[in-house]
Design a protein around this motif. Structure first.
Motif, PDB file in Angstrom:
ATOM      1  N   VAL A  33       3.997   0.769  -5.986  1.00  0.00           N
ATOM      2  CA  VAL A  33       4.446  -0.822  -7.117  1.00  0.00           C
ATOM      3  C   VAL A  33       4.652   0.328  -8.388  1.00  0.00           C
ATOM      4  O   VAL A  33       3.770   1.375  -8.410  1.00  0.00           O
ATOM      5  CB  VAL A  33       3.002  -1.178  -7.264  1.00  0.00           C
ATOM      6  N   MET A  39     -14.431   9.341   3.475  1.00  0.00           N
ATOM      7  CA  MET A  39     -15.398   9.535   2.381  1.00  0.00           C
ATOM      8  C   MET A  39     -16.985   7.810   2.773  1.00  0.00           C
ATOM      9  O   MET A  39     -15.915   6.847   3.602  1.00  0.00           O
ATOM     10  CB  MET A  39     -15.261   8.514   0.803  1.00  0.00           C
ATOM     11  N   GLY A  40     -17.413   7.947   3.642  1.00  0.00           N
ATOM     12  CA  GLY A  40     -18.251   6.959   3.583  1.00  0.00           C
ATOM     13  C   GLY A  40     -18.721   6.190   3.368  1.00  0.00           C
ATOM     14  O   GLY A  40     -18.939   6.020   1.967  1.00  0.00           O
ATOM     15  N   MET A  43     -18.006   1.286  -2.160  1.00  0.00           N
ATOM     16  CA  MET A  43     -17.284   1.059  -1.390  1.00  0.00           C
ATOM     17  C   MET A  43     -17.277  -0.324  -1.135  1.00  0.00           C
ATOM     18  O   MET A  43     -16.317  -1.588  -0.599  1.00  0.00           O
ATOM     19  CB  MET A  43     -16.313   1.958  -0.283  1.00  0.00           C
ATOM     20  N   SER A  85     -12.161  14.373  -5.905  1.00  0.00           N
ATOM     21  CA  SER A  85     -12.785  15.341  -4.828  1.00  0.00           C
ATOM     22  C   SER A  85     -11.542  14.772  -3.611  1.00  0.00           C
ATOM     23  O   SER A  85     -11.654  13.873  -3.086  1.00  0.00           O
ATOM     24  CB  SER A  85     -13.960  14.706  -4.796  1.00  0.00           C
ATOM     25  N   ARG A 138     -18.543   0.781  -8.150  1.00  0.00           N
ATOM     26  CA  ARG A 138     -17.262   1.223  -7.401  1.00  0.00           C
ATOM     27  C   ARG A 138     -17.975   2.173  -6.140  1.00  0.00           C
ATOM     28  O   ARG A 138     -16.630   2.432  -5.151  1.00  0.00           O
ATOM     29  CB  ARG A 138     -17.467   2.325  -8.439  1.00  0.00           C
ATOM     30  N   ARG A 188     -12.468  -0.472  -8.243  1.00  0.00           N
ATOM     31  CA  ARG A 188     -12.757   0.833  -8.926  1.00  0.00           C
ATOM     32  C   ARG A 188     -12.040   0.504 -10.266  1.00  0.00           C
ATOM     33  O   ARG A 188     -12.041   0.825 -11.294  1.00  0.00           O
ATOM     34  CB  ARG A 188     -12.474   1.570  -9.489  1.00  0.00           C
ATOM     35  N   GLN A 194       0.880  -1.061  -0.639  1.00  0.00           N
ATOM     36  CA  GLN A 194       0.368  -0.416  -0.088  1.00  0.00           C
ATOM     37  C   GLN A 194       0.739   1.092   0.243  1.00  0.00           C
ATOM     38  O   GLN A 194       2.018   1.432   1.144  1.00  0.00           O
ATOM     39  CB  GLN A 194      -0.676   0.036   1.362  1.00  0.00           C
ATOM     40  N   ASP A 195       0.584   1.844  -0.790  1.00  0.00           N
ATOM     41  CA  ASP A 195       1.251   3.450  -1.516  1.00  0.00           C
ATOM     42  C   ASP A 195       1.629   4.265  -0.236  1.00  0.00           C
ATOM     43  O   ASP A 195       2.440   5.230   0.465  1.00  0.00           O
ATOM     44  CB  ASP A 195       0.968   3.647  -2.464  1.00  0.00           C
ATOM     45  N   VAL A 215     -20.808   3.437   1.319  1.00  0.00           N
ATOM     46  CA  VAL A 215     -22.568   3.164   1.307  1.00  0.00           C
ATOM     47  C   VAL A 215     -22.319   2.128  -0.316  1.00  0.00           C
ATOM     48  O   VAL A 215     -21.175   1.411  -0.256  1.00  0.00           O
ATOM     49  CB  VAL A 215     -22.940   4.442  -0.042  1.00  0.00           C
ATOM     50  N   ASN A 233     -10.422   5.384  -0.303  1.00  0.00           N
ATOM     51  CA  ASN A 233     -10.711   6.853   0.180  1.00  0.00           C
ATOM     52  C   ASN A 233     -11.634   6.162   1.135  1.00  0.00           C
ATOM     53  O   ASN A 233     -12.486   6.692   1.547  1.00  0.00           O
ATOM     54  CB  ASN A 233     -11.994   6.263  -1.517  1.00  0.00           C
TER      55      ASN A 233
HETATM   56  C1  LIG Z   1     -14.774  12.009  -3.394  1.00  0.00           C
HETATM   57  C2  LIG Z   1     -15.508  10.485  -3.498  1.00  0.00           C
HETATM   58  C3  LIG Z   1     -16.699  10.405  -3.722  1.00  0.00           C
HETATM   59  C4  LIG Z   1     -17.264   9.080  -3.089  1.00  0.00           C
HETATM   60  N1  LIG Z   1     -18.238   8.933  -2.482  1.00  0.00           N
HETATM   61  C5  LIG Z   1     -18.601   7.232  -2.453  1.00  0.00           C
HETATM   62  C6  LIG Z   1     -19.753   7.008  -1.230  1.00  0.00           C
HETATM   63  O1  LIG Z   1     -20.373   8.003  -0.765  1.00  0.00           O
HETATM   64  N2  LIG Z   1     -19.617   6.351  -0.937  1.00  0.00           N
HETATM   65  C7  LIG Z   1     -18.865   4.513  -1.639  1.00  0.00           C
HETATM   66  O2  LIG Z   1     -18.516   3.279  -0.775  1.00  0.00           O
HETATM   67  N3  LIG Z   1     -17.909   4.820  -2.231  1.00  0.00           N
HETATM   68  C8  LIG Z   1     -17.797   6.383  -2.412  1.00  0.00           C
HETATM   69  N4  LIG Z   1     -17.244   6.830  -3.382  1.00  0.00           N
HETATM   70  C9  LIG Z   1     -16.575   5.848  -4.509  1.00  0.00           C
HETATM   71  C10 LIG Z   1     -15.127   5.100  -3.497  1.00  0.00           C
HETATM   72  O3  LIG Z   1     -14.621   5.806  -2.611  1.00  0.00           O
HETATM   73  C11 LIG Z   1     -13.638   4.230  -4.254  1.00  0.00           C
HETATM   74  O4  LIG Z   1     -14.599   3.647  -5.596  1.00  0.00           O
HETATM   75  C12 LIG Z   1     -13.437   2.865  -3.388  1.00  0.00           C
HETATM   76  O5  LIG Z   1     -12.486   3.814  -2.972  1.00  0.00           O
HETATM   77  C13 LIG Z   1     -12.670   2.027  -4.620  1.00  0.00           C
HETATM   78  O6  LIG Z   1     -12.382   1.159  -3.677  1.00  0.00           O
HETATM   79  P1  LIG Z   1     -10.648   0.733  -3.545  1.00  0.00           P
HETATM   80  O7  LIG Z   1     -10.301  -0.469  -2.902  1.00  0.00           O
HETATM   81  O8  LIG Z   1     -11.070   0.171  -5.376  1.00  0.00           O
HETATM   82  O9  LIG Z   1      -9.727   1.741  -4.437  1.00  0.00           O
HETATM   83  P2  LIG Z   1      -9.009   3.009  -3.363  1.00  0.00           P
HETATM   84  O10 LIG Z   1     -10.276   3.377  -2.054  1.00  0.00           O
HETATM   85  O11 LIG Z   1      -8.721   3.856  -4.095  1.00  0.00           O
HETATM   86  O12 LIG Z   1      -7.772   2.636  -2.795  1.00  0.00           O
HETATM   87  C14 LIG Z   1      -7.035   2.141  -3.498  1.00  0.00           C
HETATM   88  C15 LIG Z   1      -5.611   2.454  -2.549  1.00  0.00           C
HETATM   89  O13 LIG Z   1      -4.509   1.684  -3.718  1.00  0.00           O
HETATM   90  C16 LIG Z   1      -3.116   2.874  -3.149  1.00  0.00           C
HETATM   91  N5  LIG Z   1      -2.704   3.003  -4.096  1.00  0.00           N
HETATM   92  C17 LIG Z   1      -2.961   3.491  -5.249  1.00  0.00           C
HETATM   93  N6  LIG Z   1      -1.091   2.757  -6.222  1.00  0.00           N
HETATM   94  C18 LIG Z   1      -0.754   2.305  -5.990  1.00  0.00           C
HETATM   95  C19 LIG Z   1       0.326   1.532  -6.530  1.00  0.00           C
HETATM   96  N7  LIG Z   1       1.164   1.640  -7.084  1.00  0.00           N
HETATM   97  N8  LIG Z   1       1.244   0.573  -5.111  1.00  0.00           N
HETATM   98  C20 LIG Z   1       0.039   1.043  -3.890  1.00  0.00           C
HETATM   99  N9  LIG Z   1      -0.923   1.145  -3.695  1.00  0.00           N
HETATM  100  C21 LIG Z   1      -1.309   1.489  -4.904  1.00  0.00           C
HETATM  101  C22 LIG Z   1      -3.656   4.153  -2.968  1.00  0.00           C
HETATM  102  O14 LIG Z   1      -3.102   4.618  -2.656  1.00  0.00           O
HETATM  103  C23 LIG Z   1      -5.214   3.423  -2.068  1.00  0.00           C
HETATM  104  O15 LIG Z   1      -5.342   3.299  -1.271  1.00  0.00           O
HETATM  105  C24 LIG Z   1     -16.006   8.083  -3.879  1.00  0.00           C
HETATM  106  C25 LIG Z   1     -15.564   7.954  -4.708  1.00  0.00           C
HETATM  107  C26 LIG Z   1     -14.684   9.913  -4.372  1.00  0.00           C
HETATM  108  C27 LIG Z   1     -13.459   9.768  -5.152  1.00  0.00           C
END
Ligand SMILES: Cc1cc2nc3c(=O)[nH]c(=O)nc-3n(C[C@H](O)[C@H](O)[C@H](O)COP(=O)(O)OP(=O)(O)OC[C@H]3O[C@@H](n4cnc5c(N)ncnc54)[C@H](O)[C@@H]3O)c2cc1C
Length: 619
Positions: free
Chosen positions: A142, A85-86, A419, A216, A417, A404, A70-71, A88, A78
């Protein structure tokens, strides 16, 4: 299965003898500035958002040796304190997501009743660091891949804290970065909006471009009695009513909602609409987008707080993020690409491994700078199924993904998308990866031959799969039990279509008893306590820091024991006495006993008169 740390030869010299520690270090006697470390694991999970954490934990619990990279300094992506971000997912109470996500939420309730964001990070962290099969590398990004033919042999990563270069060898790689760094492998991917004609996605008003939803930065408020005008930094935007002077008609189409910037009152307003960057590459331009977002967010708060109509009265800015949360960048291509139609038709896939329930929620790439409607939400069937085929690459055999960056169209992703859905996808990918490791095969073969096993494992781990129910254990199925507890054998571990599906037991007075005609060997039990899925405060959707403490779900068992009857007397085989139970799913094991009866006795609840139990399986 291998899991070892090989410190490369060049690094061995840097282990300083103790006698040298007292000396001053100069360039003459210093160790190399950068360390090089080589690690090997079965499953390498890149990215520690909720998808990556759930992938790592599920793979590890099913026996794979896992490295989670994890970076950031914290886990959660998120959902973490860096973004706030809460969470849902599905919208109905009965469909609230369980599995590892619910476990982390309950851990957070127990250890962090004030729901402070940084402690929520550590509830996630605890879930990872207590897994003996996971090696966690925080602050480690990574940045490269090493290929062996069409497969990924290793990833390379850089730890900014420890000045360490890693080479991490693995068998299966899971890209849960959201940003798809493992595209470096040559894996097929897409960025942007499909043409509506490609998959006949009628909700796509525009398309055939590289635009996405934007990033955002959020802010968090605190209630206050003192009203002092807010001063934004001089580089912030300064907004007036004229900036928001446009029509905001409500949708008249059933099942369709239009969203606008919510500039009127801070109450219950999570400022997601302070969004920018969808017209650019949200990775390549991440730093410029960050600055633009800071200008927007400070400007918005100044506008609201100082507005002459007093809309910001009673609130103060408590926290502003620095890390822009990303909604969308690339989506890998798997054997199945999830579309708007898959979502709308309910996703009745035979290889279903997860579900969603959030709307098809498409944000306009112009985002904050758009005058008028910035997102449109379309109702979807609650609990639409998502198949295993969206979780692995169509052309890099040992590449999986979750979160995502799954295989979906822009429209499909607009619903998956969120969480809680990403967490389920992560758990499914991790379970699939563990099956691949156990059998020495690749994800495509797991998909073709062992999907039933993956599904059963997910259900056993308290993940609901749509259009089917969990099979109870053979011992549970063969037991004799009184009519009033028969319901525990229906495999439905939650209230469903308003039917209770559970059994109520008074602490110390009542118990759930299973009986067998002949003695059976029992070595464990699986229990599902009622953690009150409807309680949304588990989801860290707090927009303001409060001093109100959350309470554990009162009908859950706090203390319980399991007793076996050996033909003569009841003997305690497991007891949760000194520790509190704060989890919904409990799998307990004990030394095998021959018994004709097994019972669970709750000795204390979290406050209610009776405990509510959805499942009790003898194993
Ligand atoms: C402003 C905003 C509002 C949103 N509103 C909501 C909401 O109300 N409720 C909800 O459930 N979802 C919401 N979403 C969507 C949701 O937050 C994302 O789609 C979700 O976080 C995706 O989960 P994930 O684990 O795939 O990615 P992420 O939460 O983005 O986690 C990926 C992680 O990988 C890490 N990473 C990236 N590149 C590397 C690398 N090269 N090496 C190591 N680590 C790396 C990142 O730092 C990050 O911590 C919102 C998103 C945004 C941006």
């Amino acid at each position: 299965m291998k899991f070892f740390i090989k410190i490369m030869a060049s690094v061995m010299v840097c282990v300083m003898p103790f006698s040298a520690a007292a000396q001053m270090i100069t360039e003459q006697n210093a160790a190399p500035v950068k360390k090089q470390v080589e690690l090997t694991a079965d499953v390498v999970v890149c990215g520690g958002g909720l998808a990556g954490v759930c992938a790592a934990v599920s793979a590890a619990r099913h026996g794979a040796k896992v490295i989670l990279v994890q970076d950031r300094p914290v886990l959660g992506g998120n959902a973490s304190s860096e973004m706030r971000m809460g969470i849902v997912g599905a919208k109905t109470d009965e469909l609230q997501e369980t599995g590892i996500l619910e476990e982390m939420q309950l851990r957070n309730f127990y250890y962090n009743p004030l729901q402070r964001y940084t402690m929520w990070d550590d509830a996630i962290y605890s879930t990872v660091v207590t897994e003996p099969n996971i090696k966690l590398l925080l602050n480690t990004s990574v940045n490269d891949v090493v290929m062996d033919g069409e497969r990924i042999a290793a990833v390379k990563a850089w730890n900014t804290n420890a000045y360490t270069e890693y080479r991490i060898n693995g068998t299966i790689f899971a890209d849960c970065t959201g940003d798809g760094i493992l595209r470096l492998s040559g894996a097929k991917f897409r960025r942007g909006r499909e043409l509506p004609t490609e998959f006949n996605e009628t909700y796509l008003q525009e398309g055939g471009d590289s635009k996405t939803m934007g990033n955002s930065i959020l802010l968090q408020l605190r209630k206050t009695d003192v009203d002092v005008p807010f001063k934004a930094p001089e580089w912030a935007y300064h907004f007036t009513d004229d900036d928001f002077n446009y029509d905001t008609p409500k949708s008249t189409i059933p099942g369709v909602k239009f969203n606008y910037k919510r500039i009127y009152h801070p109450h219950d307003n999570n400022f997601w609409w302070c969004e920018f960057g969808g017209n650019f590459d949200t990775i390549a331009n991440a730093n410029d987008i960050q600055f633009e977002l800071k200008r927007i967010v400070y400007g918005i708060w100044e506008y609201m707080k100082n507005h002459p109509d007093g809309r910001g009265k009673g609130y103060e800015l408590d926290w502003i993020g620095s890390l822009p949360g990303k909604r969308e960048n690339v989506r890998f291509v798997g054997p199945h690409i999830l579309t708007q139609h898959d979502v709308l038709s309910g996703g009745r896939f035979p290889d279903v491994v997860a579900y969603g329930g959030w709307t098809l929620d498409d944000h306009h790439p112009d985002a904050f700078h758009k005058k008028g409607r910035i997102s449109v939400e379309y109702d979807v069937p609650q609990g639409f199924g998502i198949p295993f085929g969206v979780l692995y690459s169509v052309n890099v055999p040992n590449l999986m993904f979750a979160g995502r960056d799954i295989s979906a169209t822009h429209m499909g992703l607009s619903a998956t998308r969120v969480m809680a859905t990403c967490a389920l996808l992560g758990q499914a990918a991790g379970t699939g990866a563990a099956v691949a490791i156990e059998k020495g095969i690749m994800p495509a073969e797991v998909h073709a031959k062992h999907i039933a096993q993956v599904q059963a494992m997910l259900e056993d781990d308290d993940c609901l799969l749509p259009y089917r129910w969990r099979k109870v254990s053979e011992l549970t199925a063969s037991a004799t039990m009184s009519k009033d507890i028969e319901i525990l054998r229906n495999g439905i571990d939650r209230t469903w279509e308003k039917k209770d599906n559970g059994v109520w037991v008074a602490p110390g007075e009542e118990s759930i008893v299973y009986q067998w005609k002949k003695p059976v060997t029992i070595s464990g039990a699986r229990l599902i306590f009622d953690s009150q899925l409807k309680v949304r405060s588990k989801r860290m959707r707090k927009l303001e820091a409060t001093t109100e403490r959350v309470k554990m779900p009162d009908v859950m068992a706090k203390k319980f024991r399991i007793e076996a009857f050996d033909g003569k007397e009841w003997k305690c085989v497991f007891e949760e006495k000194d520790k509190d139970n704060y989890l919904r799913l409990r799998k307990v094991s004990f030394a095998p006993v021959k018994a004709t009866k097994l019972r669970v006795v709750v000795t204390e609840t979290w406050g209610a008169e009776k405990a509510h139990i959805f499942a009790f399986d003898a194993l």
